[in-house]
Design a protein around this motif. Structure first.
Motif, PDB file in Angstrom:
ATOM      1  N   PHE A  75      -2.705 -11.651   6.511  1.00  0.00           N
ATOM      2  CA  PHE A  75      -1.270 -11.397   6.460  1.00  0.00           C
ATOM      3  C   PHE A  75      -1.011  -9.960   6.010  1.00  0.00           C
ATOM      4  N   TYR A  76       0.153  -9.440   6.386  1.00  0.00           N
ATOM      5  CA  TYR A  76       0.690  -8.240   5.750  1.00  0.00           C
ATOM      6  C   TYR A  76       2.206  -8.340   5.734  1.00  0.00           C
ATOM      7  N   THR A  77       2.812  -7.667   4.762  1.00  0.00           N
ATOM      8  CA  THR A  77       4.247  -7.840   4.540  1.00  0.00           C
ATOM      9  C   THR A  77       4.853  -6.621   3.871  1.00  0.00           C
ATOM     10  N   ASP A  78       6.128  -6.377   4.143  1.00  0.00           N
ATOM     11  CA  ASP A  78       6.904  -5.392   3.396  1.00  0.00           C
ATOM     12  C   ASP A  78       7.854  -6.086   2.427  1.00  0.00           C
ATOM     13  N   GLY A  79       7.684  -7.389   2.235  1.00  0.00           N
ATOM     14  CA  GLY A  79       8.548  -8.167   1.356  1.00  0.00           C
ATOM     15  C   GLY A  79       9.783  -8.697   2.044  1.00  0.00           C
ATOM     16  N   TYR A 111      14.953  -2.416  -1.322  1.00  0.00           N
ATOM     17  CA  TYR A 111      13.627  -1.863  -1.557  1.00  0.00           C
ATOM     18  C   TYR A 111      12.784  -2.923  -2.246  1.00  0.00           C
ATOM     19  N   ASN A 112      11.699  -3.316  -1.604  1.00  0.00           N
ATOM     20  CA  ASN A 112      10.862  -4.392  -2.097  1.00  0.00           C
ATOM     21  C   ASN A 112       9.474  -3.885  -2.445  1.00  0.00           C
ATOM     22  N   VAL A 113       8.866  -4.482  -3.458  1.00  0.00           N
ATOM     23  CA  VAL A 113       7.455  -4.278  -3.758  1.00  0.00           C
ATOM     24  C   VAL A 113       6.777  -5.640  -3.692  1.00  0.00           C
ATOM     25  N   PRO A 114       6.059  -5.936  -2.597  1.00  0.00           N
ATOM     26  CA  PRO A 114       5.371  -7.224  -2.467  1.00  0.00           C
ATOM     27  C   PRO A 114       3.919  -7.113  -2.911  1.00  0.00           C
ATOM     28  N   LEU A 115       3.296  -8.247  -3.170  1.00  0.00           N
ATOM     29  CA  LEU A 115       1.874  -8.301  -3.491  1.00  0.00           C
ATOM     30  C   LEU A 115       1.321  -9.641  -3.025  1.00  0.00           C
TER      31      LEU A 115
END
Length: 467
Positions: A75-79, A111-115
């Motif tokens: 997976f990958y995401t920008d939130g 503005y998101n910071v995902p992890l």
């Protein structure tokens, strides 16, 4: 000059409740997907540039990507959106996404910071943590679950049945800033998730039993000040999990603190202020946490052009003042940003430690190259800053990745530091990425040297009898 090809047959050490060190090294970070259609594949030697689907991530969101233990993208995401390994967006059941959604105009995106974090003990399930400054629940640290085996291995969001717009995710903390990082507990199984709220770090422990709802709270020094605004930057752990760095962009200063990965507490702060006229951009730590790197720029008084540089601070130099005095600029030639009558050149400086132990630095936005710090644990020029050292094969803007660096380093593999190119008649220095080991035994694989073949020093030295 000749080179010794070093092979270390065995290494034993204990650190905290040390278990499962052998074979721990995973490839969870081996595929990077980042903004403006760029990407890197660390499964190949040399590293291979990737081109993502042109309809996926857009500048300037922070990205988190994760692979399985074999290095295959999951997976990958920008939130805001989540993509699978085939670069297809996952379907959402509800429009009220925990961290906001795409809106028009684009400048108003939250503005998101995902992890992304794997479940402990389950190779199919993944946590998606995130903090946003917008959306229906702004400034909340929240998480939900993804399943990589749903829908014929495409993957999907896990919804309870019956589901509602609010019961498929969990809120851990309110009034947090979009700052988020993770690292391993010293048992090398569990994972700490850290965010920032009201002049303190909040750390939550992820175990096989789930995510703890009770944080470990560590107050920051009052001298560091409180961030006034949220800019596009992030806190980062060193790969050995023993330090964290906080780039306070609006304060134009850097905070570095030690991290106790047994208790989840932070201590021993060091504060570094930029020089007058110097503007901070981004930061990174060497894998062993001994060196701080930061990008900054000054304005050339004659041309008005921004001169972007990268500097190193030796965090083992002594007192905070001695650390500051150790600052060395690595860039002989700065990246220049400004406008000509025909076009403009921009630098969105980001510094990212890769699973190969190198730090990658973004350059001009219309330039297909990245600079590379080849040996970031080394001091000064020995760190080997390579201007335009990597061809990205496309214009990529910047690299704004969020991932758990400690996944890429094990004690028996990347955790050993040795100079692999050395004069045959000189001793070779060995050390550990992990500085807080209780005991070490080195086996240099050189039986002809007799008793000298072994050492119990944390930082060992051995002269090999043959090349």
């Amino acid at each position: 000059m000749r080179s010794n090809q070093l092979k270390i047959p065995g290494l034993a050490l204990t650190c905290c409740l040390l278990i499962q060190l052998a074979g721990f090294a995973q490839k969870r970070n081996n595929v990077w997907m980042f903004g403006s259609k760029g990407g890197l594949n660390f499964n190949t030697t040399p590293v291979t540039p990737l081109n993502t689907n042109p309809n996926t991530i857009k500048f300037p969101n922070t990205i988190s990507s994760i692979s399985d233990t074999a290095g295959n993208l999951v997976f990958y995401t920008d939130g805001i959106a989540i993509w699978d390994r085939y670069h297809r967006k996952l379907d959402k059941r509800y429009t009220g996404w925990p961290w906001g959604d795409y809106v028009v105009p684009e400048s108003f995106h939250p503005y998101n910071v995902p992890l992304l974090v794997p479940y402990i003990g389950n190779d199919s399930l993944y946590y998606l943590f995130g903090v946003s400054n917008g959306g229906p629940w702004p400034k909340n640290l929240q998480y939900l679950t993804l399943n990589s085996k749903m829908y014929a291995e495409r993957g999907g969001i896990v919804y309870p049945e019956p589901s509602t717009p609010v019961n498929y995710f969990t809120s851990l903390l309110t009034n947090a800033l979009p700052l988020l990082a993770g690292t391993h507990h010293c048992n090398r199984k569990d994972i700490w998730i850290t965010t920032y709220k009201e002049n303190a770090f909040y750390s939550f422990l992820v175990t096989a039993a789930g995510v703890s709802s009770t944080p470990v709270i560590s107050s920051l020094p009052s001298a560091a000040g409180k961030p006034d605004t949220v800019r596009k930057y992030n806190i980062k752990f060193s790969a050995n999990g023993e330090k964290i760095v906080f780039p306070m962009i609006d304060k134009n200063r850097i905070l570095v603190m030690d991290f106790n990965n047994l208790t989840g507490e932070f201590n021993d702060p060091a504060i570094f202020n930029m020089e007058p006229g110097e503007t901070l951009e981004d930061v990174e730590l060497s894998p062993d946490g001994s060196k701080l790197y930061y990008g900054s720029y000054v304005i050339d008084p004659e041309s008005g052009i921004e001169l972007h540089n990268i500097s190193q601070v030796d965090l083992e130099a002594g007192t905070p003042e001695q650390m500051r005095q150790s600052t060395a600029m690595l860039t002989a030639f700065p990246d220049r940003a400004g406008c000509t009558p025909r076009t403009c050149f921009y630098v969105y400086r980001t510094l990212q430690l890769g699973p190969d132990g190198k730090i990658y630095a973004s350059m001009r936005s219309n330039f297909p190259f990245a600079s590379v710090i080849e040996e970031p644990n080394e001091k000064g020029t020995q760190a080997r800053y390579m201007f335009s050292g990597f061809n990205m094969k496309r214009e990529y803007v910047h690299m704004s990745m969020n991932y758990i660096r400690s996944f890429s380093y094990s004690a028996k593999e990347n955790g050993i530091q040795a100079k692999k190119a050395n004069c045959a008649d000189l001793p070779v220095d060995f050390s550990l990425l992990y500085e807080r080991a209780d005991s070490v035994k080195w086996d240099f694989g050189d039986a002809a040297s007799g008793a000298a073949n072994y050492s119990t020093a944390l930082n060992a030295q051995h002269r090999f009898t043959t090349p």
